[in-house]
Design an enzyme around this catalytic site. Structure first.
Site, mmCIF file in Angstrom:
data_model
loop_
_atom_site.group_PDB
_atom_site.id
_atom_site.type_symbol
_atom_site.label_atom_id
_atom_site.label_comp_id
_atom_site.label_asym_id
_atom_site.label_seq_id
_atom_site.Cartn_x
_atom_site.Cartn_y
_atom_site.Cartn_z
ATOM 1 N N SER A 5 -0.447 4.585 -10.502
ATOM 2 C CA SER A 5 0.026 4.057 -9.261
ATOM 3 C C SER A 5 1.305 3.093 -9.272
ATOM 4 O O SER A 5 1.898 2.954 -8.165
ATOM 5 C CB SER A 5 -1.093 3.045 -8.823
ATOM 6 O OG SER A 5 -2.282 3.768 -8.402
ATOM 7 N N SER A 34 -1.059 4.697 -5.822
ATOM 8 C CA SER A 34 -1.220 3.915 -4.622
ATOM 9 C C SER A 34 -0.106 2.940 -4.169
ATOM 10 O O SER A 34 -0.190 2.634 -3.018
ATOM 11 C CB SER A 34 -2.440 2.937 -4.995
ATOM 12 O OG SER A 34 -2.123 2.002 -6.020
ATOM 13 N N LYS A 81 3.680 -5.669 -3.669
ATOM 14 C CA LYS A 81 2.611 -4.923 -3.400
ATOM 15 C C LYS A 81 1.280 -5.682 -2.851
ATOM 16 O O LYS A 81 1.111 -6.743 -3.505
ATOM 17 C CB LYS A 81 2.027 -3.923 -4.799
ATOM 18 C CG LYS A 81 0.894 -2.793 -4.231
ATOM 19 C CD LYS A 81 0.473 -2.089 -5.610
ATOM 20 C CE LYS A 81 -0.405 -1.072 -5.166
ATOM 21 N NZ LYS A 81 -0.748 -0.329 -6.634
#
Lengths: 498, 98
Positions: A176, A152, A77
């Protein structure tokens, strides 16, 4: 080769059936074939990944003792600092920034010879539930490209579901990791707060942020969990205790005699029918596997969302003050005679997106004199009440369970202009972050009405992360024998065949 | 119940060092009326007898030995600088002319 689980890939690497270079190249080819449609990646490090893979192959050829996931590729990420590799957090304000250091998670991945393919898309600074808040455009759900992959960490979850990577790193501040896992039919784990170092994780809300593993199976998540977890002197909130034995738990999956508490408040009204049906079915399977299902109540959870949307923005308004155009990142308006203040104002106007600004302003308000007690102060009290609810619930049950999210993946654009509707996605995941406990989401099947994946959430007490892996492994095994094949086999085939 | 005017938002944006157009200020003021009503629910249960929690773990000071360890070189530290001069971050004017 790319449809294997990470554990199977690792076994083939050990057996010499494949090389890490070939495995890495196969994933790079897959990314080239499908990522125009999925847009899971913001940066692909072809050269770095192949070099890392070649180095692992060389070590293996020399007979060096390697870690369990050595040579297996991973998607990172874009909130994690990786030395020399662009790290944007999905924001224009960090476009082009290359960190001069590795986050501890990246250092641990490298130490374990896990090959980093590239950086995945995310809502800007991890604020969002759909990846639509990325400054670089949304990621698409491999189950249906018109739908969101969660957020997210939608880039990481989509990369797994599209077989662009067998492993990924996520971060979870209010869901997330878990919500993206739920809506893509993958597995995501938020470890106990302090279980994985936050050093080099670009901070959103420091008291809630936690990095964790994303994968396609519970065992793969456990293997990655053990690779990245552990005490880190560089993070003052890192827990100095042995890492929970999550791999052993994932291999055992024995839930006989375990008490599984169904949280009354995290179900019912507002939860899609297909989500509720899959949840009930999973409970039956766990009961058949020998667990005892009990009901628990957490009356203060209904205030968790409100408290979260005060605490997280408050902390973000402080954390994001560092993006001041002085030492790194974007700088706008630096003309002769311009003041530092005007440069900051202009840079932050251009560099931050709508949701980030919304939360910074909300946090600034909640922390401002005269309103502090009514908003941030009250939210902190709710946090105490939520933690007390968990403590009481864990007296009656070893783990707690709920659906991960109220609905399946919604359409891109559907909730983009309604912040409150978007925030409701996190209603079942937020309490976990408030109390700092562990949470996992794993696939529990498809909703009858739309054929989209549904997530099952398991919550475990502080530093008892192995319990959620026990339950997750038991449920995964029961579902697999019911389905006869992994859930992702039902996802549309992309990029020309398997 | 709770609401913010355009000027209230402008003041907050100033404190947060974000330049905002009139349109942005008006939009945010409208959104905040809804958002603040939703988050104000925390006041329903936040009685005087409830302790506040700022952090999930008990925080304590963490010390390290006072030993010299490798750190970033000046070049590395400056590698992301928007502007630099003489091995320092070059920043716009901070103090007024007078």
């Amino acid at each position: 080769m790319i449809r294997n689980n990470a554990a199977d890939m690792a076994a083939k690497l050990v057996a010499g059936e494949i090389t890490s270079v070939a495995l890495t190249q196969a994933h790079l080819d897959r990314i080239a074939a499908v990522d125009t449609d999925v847009h899971a990646f913001l940066h692909i490090d072809t050269e770095g990944a192949l070099a890392q893979a070649a180095a692992v192959d060389a070590k293996r050829a020399k007979g060096e003792k390697l870690s369990p996931l050595a040579g297996v590729p991973l998607a990172l990420k874009d909130v994690m600092a990786q030395k020399g590799i662009p790290t944007t957090c999905g924001s224009k304000i960090l476009e082009g920034w290359r960190p001069p250091y590795d986050s501890t998670v990246v250092a641990n991945l490298k130490k374990n010879d896990i090959v980093i393919l590239g950086k995945t898309n995310m809502d800007e600074f991890a604020m969002g539930s759909s990846t639509e808040n990325s400054a670089y455009g949304p990621t698409h759900n491999p189950w249906d490209l018109t739908r969101i992959p969660g957020g997210s960490g939608g880039g990481s979850s989509a990369a797994l579901a599209a077989f662009e990577a067998p492993l990924a790193i996520g971060t979870d501040t209010g869901g997330s990791i878990r919500q993206p896992a739920a809506v893509t039919g993958t597995v995501g784990v938020k470890p106990t707060y302090g279980g994985v170092s936050r050093y080099g994780l670009v901070a959103f809300s420091s008291s809630l942020d936690q990095a964790g593993p994303c994968a396609r199976t519970v065992l793969d998540a456990a293997l990655l969990h053990e690779a990245i977890a552990g005490h880190d002197p560089k993070d003052a909130t890192s827990i100095n205790a042995p890492v929970p034995q999550v791999v052993a738990a994932a291999k055992s999956g024995d839930v006989k005699g375990m008490k599984i508490g169904v949280v009354k408040e995290l179900n019912g009204d507002g939860y899609q029918a297909g989500v509720r049906a899959r949840f009930e079915e999973s409970l039956e399977l766990l009961a058949k596997a020998g667990a005892e299902i009990v009901e628990v109540s957490a009356p203060n959870f209904e205030y968790a969302l409100a408290a979260y949307y005060l605490i997280a923005p408050s902390e973000c308004s402080s954390n994001l003050a560092r993006f001041d155009a002085m030492r790194y990142g974007l700088r706008v308006g630096d003309v002769d005679g311009a003041s530092a203040e005007s440069v900051m104002n202009l840079t932050r106007e251009v560099g931050f997106g709508k949701e980030v600004k919304r939360r910074i302003i909300l946090g600034t308000y909640a922390l401002s004199s005269g309103y502090y007690d009514a908003y941030y102060g009250s939210a902190q009290k709710v946090r105490t009440l939520i933690t007390q609810d968990f403590t009481k619930a864990f007296e009656k049950a070893d783990v707690l369970v709920s659906p991960t999210c109220p609905t399946t993946a919604f359409k891109i654009g559907e909730k983009a202009n309604d912040p409150l509707a978007m925030y409701l996605n996190d209603i079942a995941t937020i309490p976990v972050n408030m109390a700092g406990i562990g949470g996992m989401s794993l696939p529990s099947g498809l909703a009858d009405e739309d054929g989209l994946p549904v997530g099952f959430q398991i919550m475990s007490p502080v530093m008892k992360d192995e319990r959620m892996y026990l339950v997750g492994a038991a449920l995964e095994a029961a579902l697999l024998s019911k389905w006869g094949a992994p859930l992702l086999d039902k996802a549309p085939i992309m990029g020309g065949g398997r | 119940m709770s609401s913010l005017s355009r000027d209230d938002v402008a003041k907050l944006a100033g404190l947060a060092r974000i330049e905002m157009s009139d349109e942005e200020l008006v939009n945010l003021a409208n959104e905040f009326t809804v958002i603040l009503d939703a988050v104000a629910r925390v006041q329903e249960v936040a009685g005087a007898d409830v302790e506040a929690t700022s952090h999930p773990l008990p925080l304590r000071n963490v010390f390290r030995p006072d030993a010299v360890v490798p750190s970033l070189t000046p070049e590395e530290a400056l590698s992301g600088a928007p502007a630099q001069e003489e091995q320092r971050f070059r920043v716009p004017q901070i103090l007024g002319e007078e």
